[in-house]
Design a protein around this motif. Structure first.
Motif, PDB file in Angstrom:
ATOM      1  N   ASN A 187      25.760 -12.303  66.307  1.00 40.57           N
ATOM      2  CA  ASN A 187      26.992 -12.685  66.054  1.00 40.57           C
ATOM      3  C   ASN A 187      27.938 -11.444  65.510  1.00 40.57           C
ATOM      4  O   ASN A 187      29.179 -11.651  65.515  1.00 40.57           O
ATOM      5  CB  ASN A 187      27.332 -13.581  65.668  1.00 40.57           C
ATOM      6  CG  ASN A 187      26.323 -15.263  66.046  1.00 40.57           C
ATOM      7  OD1 ASN A 187      26.445 -15.362  67.311  1.00 40.57           O
ATOM      8  ND2 ASN A 187      26.210 -16.052  65.319  1.00 40.57           N
ATOM      9  N   LEU A 188      27.191 -10.376  65.429  1.00 38.21           N
ATOM     10  CA  LEU A 188      27.527  -8.838  65.032  1.00 38.21           C
ATOM     11  C   LEU A 188      29.127  -8.822  66.293  1.00 38.21           C
ATOM     12  O   LEU A 188      28.628  -8.888  66.657  1.00 38.21           O
ATOM     13  CB  LEU A 188      27.206  -7.691  64.674  1.00 38.21           C
ATOM     14  CG  LEU A 188      27.738  -6.796  63.776  1.00 38.21           C
ATOM     15  CD1 LEU A 188      28.369  -7.427  62.696  1.00 38.21           C
ATOM     16  CD2 LEU A 188      26.816  -5.352  63.625  1.00 38.21           C
ATOM     17  N   VAL A 189      30.789  -8.269  65.153  1.00 35.03           N
ATOM     18  CA  VAL A 189      31.010  -7.380  66.183  1.00 35.03           C
ATOM     19  C   VAL A 189      31.390  -6.207  65.593  1.00 35.03           C
ATOM     20  O   VAL A 189      31.919  -5.949  65.026  1.00 35.03           O
ATOM     21  CB  VAL A 189      33.028  -8.648  66.226  1.00 35.03           C
ATOM     22  CG1 VAL A 189      33.872  -7.983  67.596  1.00 35.03           C
ATOM     23  CG2 VAL A 189      32.352 -10.246  66.484  1.00 35.03           C
ATOM     24  N   VAL A 190      31.221  -5.481  67.178  1.00 36.19           N
ATOM     25  CA  VAL A 190      30.882  -4.222  66.797  1.00 36.19           C
ATOM     26  C   VAL A 190      32.103  -3.420  67.390  1.00 36.19           C
ATOM     27  O   VAL A 190      32.469  -3.671  68.854  1.00 36.19           O
ATOM     28  CB  VAL A 190      30.077  -3.351  67.201  1.00 36.19           C
ATOM     29  CG1 VAL A 190      30.413  -1.971  67.321  1.00 36.19           C
ATOM     30  CG2 VAL A 190      28.900  -3.967  66.528  1.00 36.19           C
ATOM     31  N   ALA A 191      33.545  -2.769  67.098  1.00 38.44           N
ATOM     32  CA  ALA A 191      34.476  -2.521  66.789  1.00 38.44           C
ATOM     33  C   ALA A 191      34.578  -1.987  67.672  1.00 38.44           C
ATOM     34  O   ALA A 191      35.162  -1.018  68.402  1.00 38.44           O
ATOM     35  CB  ALA A 191      35.751  -2.510  66.438  1.00 38.44           C
ATOM     36  N   GLN A 193      44.789  17.775  61.978  1.00 45.13           N
ATOM     37  CA  GLN A 193      45.045  15.837  62.814  1.00 45.13           C
ATOM     38  C   GLN A 193      43.898  15.405  63.257  1.00 45.13           C
ATOM     39  O   GLN A 193      44.223  14.318  63.920  1.00 45.13           O
ATOM     40  CB  GLN A 193      46.046  16.999  63.736  1.00 45.13           C
ATOM     41  CG  GLN A 193      46.581  16.317  64.913  1.00 45.13           C
ATOM     42  CD  GLN A 193      47.391  15.481  64.700  1.00 45.13           C
ATOM     43  OE1 GLN A 193      48.369  16.041  64.151  1.00 45.13           O
ATOM     44  NE2 GLN A 193      46.883  13.876  65.931  1.00 45.13           N
ATOM     45  N   GLU A 194      42.805  15.579  63.130  1.00 46.39           N
ATOM     46  CA  GLU A 194      41.722  15.297  63.520  1.00 46.39           C
ATOM     47  C   GLU A 194      41.287  13.939  63.251  1.00 46.39           C
ATOM     48  O   GLU A 194      40.732  13.095  63.745  1.00 46.39           O
ATOM     49  CB  GLU A 194      40.208  15.671  64.294  1.00 46.39           C
ATOM     50  CG  GLU A 194      40.690  17.178  65.304  1.00 46.39           C
ATOM     51  CD  GLU A 194      39.200  18.217  64.813  1.00 46.39           C
ATOM     52  OE1 GLU A 194      38.867  18.321  66.117  1.00 46.39           O
ATOM     53  OE2 GLU A 194      38.949  18.759  64.338  1.00 46.39           O
ATOM     54  N   ARG A 195      41.492  14.854  61.605  1.00 48.54           N
ATOM     55  CA  ARG A 195      41.039  13.204  60.775  1.00 48.54           C
ATOM     56  C   ARG A 195      42.028  12.672  61.245  1.00 48.54           C
ATOM     57  O   ARG A 195      42.204  10.836  60.694  1.00 48.54           O
ATOM     58  CB  ARG A 195      41.316  14.063  59.758  1.00 48.54           C
ATOM     59  CG  ARG A 195      40.831  12.895  58.006  1.00 48.54           C
ATOM     60  CD  ARG A 195      41.382  13.115  56.719  1.00 48.54           C
ATOM     61  NE  ARG A 195      42.761  13.554  56.793  1.00 48.54           N
ATOM     62  CZ  ARG A 195      43.363  14.032  55.697  1.00 48.54           C
ATOM     63  NH1 ARG A 195      43.161  13.430  54.392  1.00 48.54           N
ATOM     64  NH2 ARG A 195      44.473  14.343  55.383  1.00 48.54           N
ATOM     65  N   LEU A 196      43.246  12.393  61.339  1.00 44.78           N
ATOM     66  CA  LEU A 196      44.714  11.530  61.468  1.00 44.78           C
ATOM     67  C   LEU A 196      43.929  10.560  62.653  1.00 44.78           C
ATOM     68  O   LEU A 196      44.287   9.409  62.618  1.00 44.78           O
ATOM     69  CB  LEU A 196      45.121  11.982  61.740  1.00 44.78           C
ATOM     70  CG  LEU A 196      46.576  11.405  61.044  1.00 44.78           C
ATOM     71  CD1 LEU A 196      47.194  10.707  60.157  1.00 44.78           C
ATOM     72  CD2 LEU A 196      47.912  11.937  61.559  1.00 44.78           C
ATOM     73  N   GLU A 197      43.784  11.248  63.731  1.00 40.28           N
ATOM     74  CA  GLU A 197      42.742  10.697  64.787  1.00 40.28           C
ATOM     75  C   GLU A 197      41.982   9.929  65.056  1.00 40.28           C
ATOM     76  O   GLU A 197      41.545   8.869  65.062  1.00 40.28           O
ATOM     77  CB  GLU A 197      42.805  11.778  66.054  1.00 40.28           C
ATOM     78  CG  GLU A 197      44.336  12.594  66.586  1.00 40.28           C
ATOM     79  CD  GLU A 197      43.807  13.478  67.920  1.00 40.28           C
ATOM     80  OE1 GLU A 197      42.847  14.089  67.616  1.00 40.28           O
ATOM     81  OE2 GLU A 197      44.666  14.197  67.815  1.00 40.28           O
ATOM     82  N   VAL A 198      40.831  10.076  63.608  1.00 41.57           N
ATOM     83  CA  VAL A 198      39.763   9.281  63.550  1.00 41.57           C
ATOM     84  C   VAL A 198      40.286   7.883  62.644  1.00 41.57           C
ATOM     85  O   VAL A 198      39.795   6.891  63.294  1.00 41.57           O
ATOM     86  CB  VAL A 198      38.338  10.456  62.776  1.00 41.57           C
ATOM     87  CG1 VAL A 198      37.561   9.183  61.961  1.00 41.57           C
ATOM     88  CG2 VAL A 198      38.354  10.959  63.547  1.00 41.57           C
ATOM     89  N   ALA A 199      41.030   8.899  62.226  1.00 40.53           N
ATOM     90  CA  ALA A 199      42.048   7.055  61.713  1.00 40.53           C
ATOM     91  C   ALA A 199      42.059   5.878  62.038  1.00 40.53           C
ATOM     92  O   ALA A 199      42.330   4.840  62.199  1.00 40.53           O
ATOM     93  CB  ALA A 199      42.324   7.580  60.014  1.00 40.53           C
ATOM     94  N   ALA A 251      42.591   1.362  65.757  1.00 37.06           N
ATOM     95  CA  ALA A 251      42.609   0.572  66.524  1.00 37.06           C
ATOM     96  C   ALA A 251      41.789  -0.141  67.090  1.00 37.06           C
ATOM     97  O   ALA A 251      42.695  -1.223  68.182  1.00 37.06           O
ATOM     98  CB  ALA A 251      43.776   1.764  67.955  1.00 37.06           C
ATOM     99  N   SER A 252      40.846   0.085  66.637  1.00 31.33           N
ATOM    100  CA  SER A 252      39.933  -1.205  66.943  1.00 31.33           C
ATOM    101  C   SER A 252      39.699  -2.782  66.861  1.00 31.33           C
ATOM    102  O   SER A 252      39.542  -3.041  67.779  1.00 31.33           O
ATOM    103  CB  SER A 252      38.355  -0.349  66.657  1.00 31.33           C
ATOM    104  OG  SER A 252      38.457  -0.516  65.177  1.00 31.33           O
ATOM    105  N   GLY A 253      40.186  -2.262  65.772  1.00 33.47           N
ATOM    106  CA  GLY A 253      40.396  -3.808  65.043  1.00 33.47           C
ATOM    107  C   GLY A 253      39.092  -4.108  64.090  1.00 33.47           C
ATOM    108  O   GLY A 253      39.187  -5.509  63.841  1.00 33.47           O
ATOM    109  N   ALA A 254      39.081  -3.145  63.606  1.00 30.60           N
ATOM    110  CA  ALA A 254      38.252  -3.124  62.438  1.00 30.60           C
ATOM    111  C   ALA A 254      37.840  -3.406  61.162  1.00 30.60           C
ATOM    112  O   ALA A 254      39.562  -3.068  60.831  1.00 30.60           O
ATOM    113  CB  ALA A 254      37.518  -1.766  62.459  1.00 30.60           C
TER     114      ALA A 254
END
Length: 266
Positions: free
Chosen positions: A131-135, A148-154, A159-162
């Motif tokens: 039942n685990l939801v992996v976002a 910029q890459e750090r910001l994109e990772v965040a 945005a994934s909903g995690a």
């Protein structure tokens, strides 16, 4: 449930908590969608803070540092009479947190390690927690990343909903990553080291008896002598010497020095 707050171990503020208290704190932050930085530190992790004022600042800015290693738990009991009967082992903390996330349908995100280990981890978790939801998930880049890459990772994680993010980059890279990401993500971020590889079955774990008596380092040294000999044969005795000094009354500063520039790992 034991939660006696933060206590100094060589100037690194470790939370005197058991599993139940740690899970409760993480769960509350996840439900409330608020930033919450967590790391599980063994001797090596504590020593990274003891030997660097800048890294000590980072670690002491975390919301919770749990005693991953038995020698860290022993230090809390010896120095502060915390009465902890067990450590809070990173891989076990990860599994218990995932169980809670599966029960409450809180989506999770995994960041770090190699694509192969990440794939094996996700396969194992599908069996353990249907039942685990992996976002979402993404492997480490194994290099420094730009602002910029750090910001994109965040942004990808948000945005994934995690609602909880697990980070497996190795110590101290994962603590630096988590420290930098804390204010960018409204969720608990758990730096859990080799938990990804252990749970995936890609890295053998020490027998329970060796873990109980603080001999996990010996098992891992035999498995990876080329990579770990310096960590265990030099850092462990150094830790014991510094700990003895604290027991005899030496006070270690917990202030640290705020890093002027960050090394952004990804």
């Amino acid at each position: 449930m034991i939660d006696r707050g933060k206590k100094s171990v060589l100037g690194v503020m470790v939370d005197a908590v058991d599993y139940d208290a740690a899970i409760s704190r993480i769960c509350t932050a996840a439900r409330q969608a608020r930033p919450y930085a967590v790391s599980a530190l063994a001797v090596h992790g504590v020593m990274t803070g003891a030997q660097s004022a800048q890294h000590k600042f980072r670690l002491n800015a975390f919301d919770m540092i749990v005693p991953d290693g038995q020698p860290v738990r022993w230090a809390l009991n010896l120095l502060h009479r915390t009465g902890l009967t067990n450590r809070v082992y990173g891989p076990e903390l990860t599994l218990r947190t995932l169980r809670m996330a599966a029960e409450e349908r809180l989506p999770v995100y995994f960041y770090g390690t190699t694509p192969a280990i990440l794939e094996a981890l996700l396969g194992r978790l599908r069996v353990l927690f249907p039942n685990l939801v992996v976002a979402g998930s993404e492997p480490s880049k194994f290099r420094t990343i730009s602002p910029q890459e750090r910001l994109e990772v965040a942004q990808r994680i948000a945005a994934s909903g995690a609602r909880i993010t697990f980070v497996g980059l190795g110590c101290p890279r994962q603590e630096i990553f988590t420290y930098e990401m804390r204010d960018l993500l409204s969720m608990p971020i758990l730096a859990v080291g080799a938990a990804f590889a252990f749970i995936a079955g890609e890295l053998p774990q020490a027998p329970p008896l060796m873990q109980r008596y603080g001999l996990e380092w010996l098992f891992r040294l035999r498995a990876e002598p080329g990579r770990l000999w310096r960590r265990y044969l030099i850092l462990n005795p150094h830790y014991l010497c510094l700990l003895a000094a604290q027991c005899l009354g030496l006070q270690y500063s917990s202030t640290g020095v705020k890093p002027v520039t960050e090394v952004r790992y990804g």
